[in-house]
Motif scaffolding. Sequence first.
Motif, PDB file in Angstrom:
ATOM      1  N   SER A 160      37.884   9.399  58.512  1.00 60.04           N
ATOM      2  CA  SER A 160      38.925   9.264  59.844  1.00 60.04           C
ATOM      3  C   SER A 160      40.261   9.617  59.445  1.00 60.04           C
ATOM      4  O   SER A 160      40.368  10.014  58.265  1.00 60.04           O
ATOM      5  CB  SER A 160      38.925   7.980  58.880  1.00 60.04           C
ATOM      6  N   LEU A 180      41.347   2.838  56.810  1.00 57.58           N
ATOM      7  CA  LEU A 180      40.247   1.866  57.389  1.00 57.58           C
ATOM      8  C   LEU A 180      40.531   0.101  56.541  1.00 57.58           C
ATOM      9  O   LEU A 180      40.024  -0.061  55.570  1.00 57.58           O
ATOM     10  CB  LEU A 180      38.780   2.225  56.552  1.00 57.58           C
ATOM     11  N   HIS A 181      41.527  -0.454  56.633  1.00 57.73           N
ATOM     12  CA  HIS A 181      42.153  -1.281  56.942  1.00 57.73           C
ATOM     13  C   HIS A 181      42.036  -2.569  57.990  1.00 57.73           C
ATOM     14  O   HIS A 181      41.804  -2.033  59.145  1.00 57.73           O
ATOM     15  CB  HIS A 181      42.511  -1.710  55.830  1.00 57.73           C
ATOM     16  N   ASN A 239      45.001  -2.186  60.439  1.00 59.60           N
ATOM     17  CA  ASN A 239      45.128  -0.768  61.101  1.00 59.60           C
ATOM     18  C   ASN A 239      44.190  -0.996  61.852  1.00 59.60           C
ATOM     19  O   ASN A 239      43.624   0.537  62.243  1.00 59.60           O
ATOM     20  CB  ASN A 239      44.734   0.124  59.986  1.00 59.60           C
ATOM     21  N   LEU A 240      43.541  -1.708  62.393  1.00 54.76           N
ATOM     22  CA  LEU A 240      41.888  -1.009  63.341  1.00 54.76           C
ATOM     23  C   LEU A 240      42.831  -2.643  64.798  1.00 54.76           C
ATOM     24  O   LEU A 240      43.807  -3.546  64.947  1.00 54.76           O
ATOM     25  CB  LEU A 240      41.269  -2.303  63.295  1.00 54.76           C
ATOM     26  N   LYS A 250      43.068   7.115  59.156  1.00 53.26           N
ATOM     27  CA  LYS A 250      43.540   7.013  59.236  1.00 53.26           C
ATOM     28  C   LYS A 250      43.404   5.369  58.059  1.00 53.26           C
ATOM     29  O   LYS A 250      42.070   5.538  57.890  1.00 53.26           O
ATOM     30  CB  LYS A 250      44.441   5.924  61.268  1.00 53.26           C
ATOM     31  N   LEU A 275      34.081  -6.513  57.762  1.00 53.42           N
ATOM     32  CA  LEU A 275      35.243  -5.743  57.778  1.00 53.42           C
ATOM     33  C   LEU A 275      35.910  -6.317  56.927  1.00 53.42           C
ATOM     34  O   LEU A 275      36.736  -5.381  56.597  1.00 53.42           O
ATOM     35  CB  LEU A 275      35.690  -5.623  59.062  1.00 53.42           C
ATOM     36  N   ARG A 321      38.845  -3.270  49.233  1.00 54.64           N
ATOM     37  CA  ARG A 321      40.147  -2.179  49.564  1.00 54.64           C
ATOM     38  C   ARG A 321      42.365  -2.972  49.567  1.00 54.64           C
ATOM     39  O   ARG A 321      42.576  -1.748  48.234  1.00 54.64           O
ATOM     40  CB  ARG A 321      40.117  -1.639  51.138  1.00 54.64           C
ATOM     41  N   THR A 362      47.208  -4.002  66.836  1.00 51.59           N
ATOM     42  CA  THR A 362      46.572  -3.180  65.024  1.00 51.59           C
ATOM     43  C   THR A 362      48.343  -4.525  65.148  1.00 51.59           C
ATOM     44  O   THR A 362      49.446  -4.023  65.215  1.00 51.59           O
ATOM     45  CB  THR A 362      46.744  -1.786  64.952  1.00 51.59           C
ATOM     46  N   SER A 420      35.350   6.701  55.119  1.00 52.12           N
ATOM     47  CA  SER A 420      37.172   7.181  55.000  1.00 52.12           C
ATOM     48  C   SER A 420      37.357   8.744  55.697  1.00 52.12           C
ATOM     49  O   SER A 420      38.407   8.592  56.067  1.00 52.12           O
ATOM     50  CB  SER A 420      37.038   6.660  53.723  1.00 52.12           C
ATOM     51  N   LEU A 458      30.582   1.821  58.265  1.00 48.84           N
ATOM     52  CA  LEU A 458      32.156   2.801  59.315  1.00 48.84           C
ATOM     53  C   LEU A 458      32.949   2.311  57.720  1.00 48.84           C
ATOM     54  O   LEU A 458      34.268   3.487  57.970  1.00 48.84           O
ATOM     55  CB  LEU A 458      32.620   1.260  60.463  1.00 48.84           C
ATOM     56  N   MET A 459      33.589   0.818  57.150  1.00 45.20           N
ATOM     57  CA  MET A 459      34.268   1.456  56.257  1.00 45.20           C
ATOM     58  C   MET A 459      34.236   1.177  55.176  1.00 45.20           C
ATOM     59  O   MET A 459      35.383   2.382  54.179  1.00 45.20           O
ATOM     60  CB  MET A 459      34.390  -0.466  55.997  1.00 45.20           C
TER      61      MET A 459
END
Length: 289
Positions: free
Chosen positions: A194, A198-199, A202-203, A196, A120, A127, A214, A191, A187-188
Motif C-alpha cells: 500500500s 492502512l488504518h 485513512n480508508l 498509504k 478492520l 496498529r 476519509t 502494508s 488486506l491490513m
Amino acid sequence: MLYPELYAQLEKARWNMADDIPWDTFEGDKLSDEQAHTIKMNAITEWSALPATEMFLRDNQHDSDFSAFMSIWFYEEQKHSLVLMEYLRRFRPELVPTEEELHAVRFEFDPAPPLETLMLHFCGEVRLTQWYRCASEWHTEPVIKAIYKHLSQDEARHGGAYLKYMKKAIAEYGDQARAAFAKIGLLMASSARSAKPLHPTNLHVNESLFPNDTIQSRLPDPDWLEDWLTSKIRFDEDWEARVVGGILRNLSSLFEVPLETVTALNRYRKQILANLKEAGDGAVPDAAV
C-alpha cells in the motif's frame, strides 16, 4: 454475552485523567511547536470514534451484546481525544481543536458487512497500539509520553475485546466468519503493497463524499498522518513488522492454524473459500457478514 465480562475487565484497567496523568511533571522546553501540532491532529482523529460508534450501532442492530460493548469503547476512545485536548489546553492553548474542527470528522459511513468491519477495527487497534507506543518513545516531554503510553495500552485492550467478539462470531457462523476475517486480515497485513497507512481513519467510507470521505482528509492538515509516521515518529519497517506480526499471531490463535506469513494467510483464505463453495454456502446474511 461478553459485555458484562468486558465491562469488569476494562473497568479495573481504566486510568483516571485527573490522578493518573503526571501533569505536574511538564517540561516546556521538551515540547516543540511541531510536536504540539501532531498532538492536535491526533486529538481530532480520536474524535472520529463518534461516527464510528454511530456506524457500529446502525450496522449491529441484530447484536445487542456487541452494541452494549460500544458504550465502553466509545467512552474510552472519546477520553483519548479529551486528554490530548486537555494537554493542549494546559500547555498549548492556541492549538486546542475548535468545535468546528472536531465536527468536521463526524459524517455518515456507508453501510458495510459487520464482521468485516469488526476485523478492520481489530486491525486498527493493533496498529494504533504500535503507533502510540512509537509516539511515546519519540516524544521527550514527560507528560505527553505518559499520555501516549496510556493510549497505547487502551488500544491493546480494545483489540483484545474485539478478538473475543471475533471468536464468538466464528462459533456462530463458522467458515463464513473465518472468510470475512481472513479477507480483511490479508488486506491490513499487506502494508508493504500500500502507498498509504492502512488504518480505518485513512480508508474511504462514503462513496457520495469521495474523495473527501476519509477521516484524515477532513483534518485541518490532511497530509499530517503520513508525515507524522515517516518524518516525525519514524514508524519504520521494524515497527510495521510488529503490526503485521500482531495480526498474524492473533489470527493464528483465532483460526487455530499457524499463520506466520501473509502468504500463509492468503492460502488459508483460499482454502476457506473453497470449503464454502464445496459446502454450497451462499452469501452470509447482512446481519452476519
